[in-house]
Design an enzyme around this catalytic site. Structure first.
Site, PDB file in Angstrom:
ATOM      1  N   ASP A 117     -93.969 -17.000   3.109  1.00 44.30           N
ATOM      2  CA  ASP A 117     -95.087 -16.358   2.431  1.00 44.30           C
ATOM      3  C   ASP A 117     -95.687 -17.359   1.436  1.00 44.30           C
ATOM      4  O   ASP A 117     -95.125 -18.428   1.189  1.00 44.30           O
ATOM      5  CB  ASP A 117     -94.628 -15.059   1.752  1.00 44.30           C
ATOM      6  CG  ASP A 117     -95.806 -14.095   1.559  1.00 44.30           C
ATOM      7  OD1 ASP A 117     -96.967 -14.549   1.610  1.00 44.30           O
ATOM      8  OD2 ASP A 117     -95.571 -12.895   1.343  1.00 44.30           O
TER       9      ASP A 117
HETATM   10  C1  BGC Z   1     -98.885 -12.063   0.883  1.00 43.16           C
HETATM   11  C2  BGC Z   1     -98.858 -12.083   2.393  1.00 43.16           C
HETATM   12  C3  BGC Z   1    -100.086 -12.753   2.926  1.00 43.16           C
HETATM   13  C4  BGC Z   1    -100.199 -14.131   2.317  1.00 43.16           C
HETATM   14  C5  BGC Z   1    -101.389 -14.899   2.813  1.00 43.16           C
HETATM   15  C6  BGC Z   1     -99.211 -13.404   0.287  1.00 43.16           C
HETATM   16  O1  BGC Z   1     -99.428 -13.340  -1.082  1.00 43.16           O
HETATM   17  O2  BGC Z   1     -97.642 -11.596   0.401  1.00 43.16           O
HETATM   18  O3  BGC Z   1     -98.737 -10.775   2.892  1.00 43.16           O
HETATM   19  O4  BGC Z   1    -100.046 -12.807   4.324  1.00 43.16           O
HETATM   20  O5  BGC Z   1    -100.324 -13.986   0.919  1.00 43.16           O
HETATM   21  O6  BGC Z   1    -102.569 -14.410   2.337  1.00 43.16           O
END
Ligand code: BGC
Length: 727
Positions: free
Chosen positions: A256
């Site tokens: 993530d």
């Molecule tokens: C989130 C994810 C997301 C990623 C990319 C993160 O902060 O937890 O769910 O896919 O950002 O945008």
């Protein structure tokens, strides 16, 4: 990932030609949005980038990657396509309330095609985190509190995104997230600690991910949280032993956003290099981060062993191969879908109508045709904030509910008064509101939580309606005019203070591009609600986390608590003398949720002729060989109104070697039944549904003995059947 022999050989050849530094760059996705920076990354040979917002810009990046980088490897282009790209579907939590996975399938098909037309080939969705705490802002992004719902919906969304061939111009690679137990953050506070038994992980939180992997999900995203002290980004047990080795997941594990760097703040890595080494060794294949320094990356990962490195790179290249990017990395710019079509808006409308839940109704809904004077009030009367959290910033907001109701209620006199804003601190003008309400035949109070109060980093400690909205409802109630409350929100709210006052309550969540039409049609009865809650509404925030499939405890309560002291003297009479005192409850709360998981009403009335169609004794061996227990029903619509009926089947394992949930959902269906007509329905469940996990090395098992099966349309209308599993 199944590739043809020829494609596998192409990946082999490429791998052999790549240097170690080049391989490491394939294992990165950055989210910088500057075109020149992105082009420089593409030229350097980065593996993936975030979508640069148009087909033309994406093609340009692919051109740089394919013609100016050392090996001409095309890019994965990722984006959060959570519940729509151009056409916005209801938030996933609402979709789950349809109890109909075809809603998620359609969302995946429509939004996948819209996204791919613009060059996106990798969607960071579905989110399938079992969510038992409504304080957590991200409950809106997932499919509620139940493992089966998350499993079935997650698999449907994966199929919608990926279709049968990832290389098709209308499919994208899915990403099941966030692996795992992110929804169990302590106190519902985003990113917070998770400490959980392997048993609970297996029986609830891991199940949807297993289903997504079985459905062919091309990627899985590691979650930000720790699990029992080990952050998932550094958790070899979960990423490698469970996901890859035990389940045979052959796709890509992506981190993530800055989840690798966050290992430093977690206090398990001393610096970025340490964090990277731990993550990739644990089984991460792609790091997602804000900053990327190629030289530092190479230095950080000198110790990563070649086998692990090649495995990660092979996974990334395989995915690109499966997406057909080596054959054609470009999209047809002239065919980029820039706005919804009539057909996709119709799909979003039908999803919205199916997703709303009628929580209460004394017959006031649907609105009588002869209603003449209607007052529409509350911050959601005129707000257009219906798209929900995690929505694309380019998506077009719909009209307001007041606009649509004004249009649809042409013969009526519709007055619109906001009454209060979302966050007002000053009390509403109660007497003015009451006077306006008294002058109406019916009041529609549209209240809720604006969409920025749910989603990532949007946990709330107090989940009542914000501002003075409760005061507005009380003022309307004082007028004595019949009134209906429409709640638009990204989470279940605490509604205890007012929910017994309205004649009807419609839970409308954030229903997307066609939300106001759907809500208006549900109020007017041109659409008939059939949704059921995929997540219960607590009576009090103090009950959270809360889930219907809890264990019985050693001292289950049969009534709620009271604050006044019980007349007893524990020291003389002993603790067991006062019925229901030493039981598991709160002294200041009634038992159970305000509105339970599975609750939801309709304008139709139904009768259900339900019976256990298979034998009430089933052999364990037969279950292992795939035998199903079957419930048959005839669903009769005893009203003149066409409607859908949801049937739910729960089981309880009465005596087992580990404590079991009081009820666990094992099957569900949603069936359309015309007024006066009847439809046969079948529901089945087998070994998996009856099994549970034990940490004794044998994994999932079904223990012979007595079970109870509960089937019916709602938790308060279940029929019970006995079932015996014989050894
Ligand atoms: C989130 C994810 C997301 C990623 C990319 C993160 O902060 O937890 O769910 O896919 O950002 O945008």
């Amino acid at each position: 990932m199944n590739l043809t022999q020829e494609r596998t050989e192409r990946v082999d050849v490429l791998l052999q030609a790549m240097s170690r530094d080049e391989k490491l760059l394939q294992l990165q996705v950055t989210f910088r949005m500057d075109a020149e920076e992105n082009a420089a990354f593409a030229r350097a040979g980065i593996g993936a980038l975030f979508w640069p917002m148009s087909a033309a810009a994406t093609n340009e990046l692919q051109r740089v990657a394919c013609t100016e980088s050392a090996h001409g490897i095309p890019l994965l282009i990722g984006l959060d396509v959570i519940h729509g790209q151009r056409t916005i579907f209801p938030i996933p939590l609402a979709q789950a309330c349809a109890f109909d996975p075809s809603v998620a399938l359609l969302d995946g098909q429509v939004s996948g095609a819209e996204a791919r037309s613009g060059g996106v080939n990798w969607a960071f969705s579905p989110m399938i985190d079992v969510s038992r705490d409504a304080r957590w802002g991200r409950v809106c992004e997932g499919f509620g509190e139940d493992a089966l719902l998350n499993s079935v919906y997650g698999a449907a969304k994966v199929r919608g995104f990926q279709g049968t061939a990832l290389s098709s111009t209308s499919q994208v690679a899915a990403c099941a997230k966030h692996f795992v137990a992110y929804g169990a953050a302590e106190g519902g506070r985003d990113y917070n600690t998770v400490d959980m038994s392997e048993r609970r992980l297996r029986d609830a939180f891991l199940k949807p991910f297993h289903a997504a992997v079985e459905a062919g999900a091309a990627s899985v995203m590691a979650s930000f949280n720790t699990v029992s002290g080990v952050p998932v980004h550094a958790n070899r047990h979960l990423l490698t032993e469970v996901l890859k080795a035990e389940w045979g997941f052959s796709g890509v594990v992506v981190g993530d956003a800055d989840g690798v760097a966050n290992l430093i703040a977690h206090g398990v890595a001393s610096d970025r290099g340490d964090a990277r080494r731990q993550s990739f060794a644990a089984g991460l294949d792609i790091e997602m981060g804000m900053d990327l320094d190629a030289a530092a990356l190479v230095e950080d990962l000198t110790a990563l062993d070649d086998e692990r490195l090649d495995d990660a790179v092979r996974r990334v290249l395989n995915l690109k191969m499966a997406l057909g990017l080596f054959d054609n990395p470009y999209v047809d710019e002239a065919s980029e879908l820039l706005e919804p079509s009539d057909a996709t808006l119709e799909a979003a409308y039908s999803a919205a109508v199916r997703s709303a839940v009628l929580l209460r109704n004394d017959g006031t809904l649907p609105l009588r045709a002869d209603t003449r004077r209607v007052l529409v009030t509350g911050p959601y009367a005129e707000s257009t904030d219906h798209l929900g959290a995690w929505v694309q910033r380019w998506a077009e907001a719909p009209a307001s509910l007041a606009d649509v109701l004004g249009r649809k209620l042409q013969g009526a006199d519709v007055t619109v008064i906001a009454g209060t804003g979302f966050f007002d601190s000053a009390a509403p003008d109660s007497s003015g509101i009451a006077a306006a309400a008294s002058a109406a035949d019916l009041v529609i109070v549209a209240v809720g939580e604006p969409s920025n109060l749910s989603g990532e980093a949007a946990s709330r400690a107090d989940i009542r309606l914000p501002g003075q909205q409760e005061a507005l409802i009380h003022a309307i109630a004082e007028s004595g005019t019949p009134f209906v409350v429409v709640v638009c929100s990204g989470r279940p709210l605490v509604v205890a203070d007012w929910c017994h006052k309205p004649n009807a309550i419609l839970q409308a969540w954030h229903l997307g591009s066609r939300a106001p039409e759907a809500i208006a049609d549900l109020l007017l009865g041109t659409a008939n609600p059939a949704g059921r809650l995929a997540m219960g509404f607590p009576r009090s925030v103090g009950q959270l986390p809360m889930h219907y499939d809890h264990e019985n405890t050693g001292r289950p309560a049969s009534s709620g608590g009271r604050l006044s002291p019980d007349s007893m003297d524990v020291t003389i009479d002993g603790p067991a003398n006062v019925a229901d005192h030493y039981t598991s409850k709160y002294r200041d709360l009634q038992l159970g949720p305000e509105f339970e998981f599975g609750h939801g009403l309709s304008y139709s009335t139904f009768e259900h002729d339900l019976h256990l169609a298979s034998s009430d004794r089933v052999r364990l061996e037969d279950l292992k060989n795939g035998e199903q227990v079957r419930i048959d029903a005839i669903v009769r619509n005893t009203s003149a109104t066409d409607g859908d009926e949801v049937l739910l089947v729960f089981i309880r394992d009465l005596v087992a070697s580990a404590a079991q949930p009081v009820r666990r959902l094992v099957a569900f269906t949603r069936t359309a039944v015309a007024g006066g007509a009847a439809q046969p329905v079948q529901l089945e469940f087998g070994f998996d549904a009856l099994s549970f996990w034990k940490d004794d090395g044998a994994g999932f098992r079904v223990e012979p003995g007595e079970f109870r099966v509960f089937a019916g349309p709602r938790p308060d209308a279940l029929q019970e059947f006995a079932l015996t599993v014989v050894a």
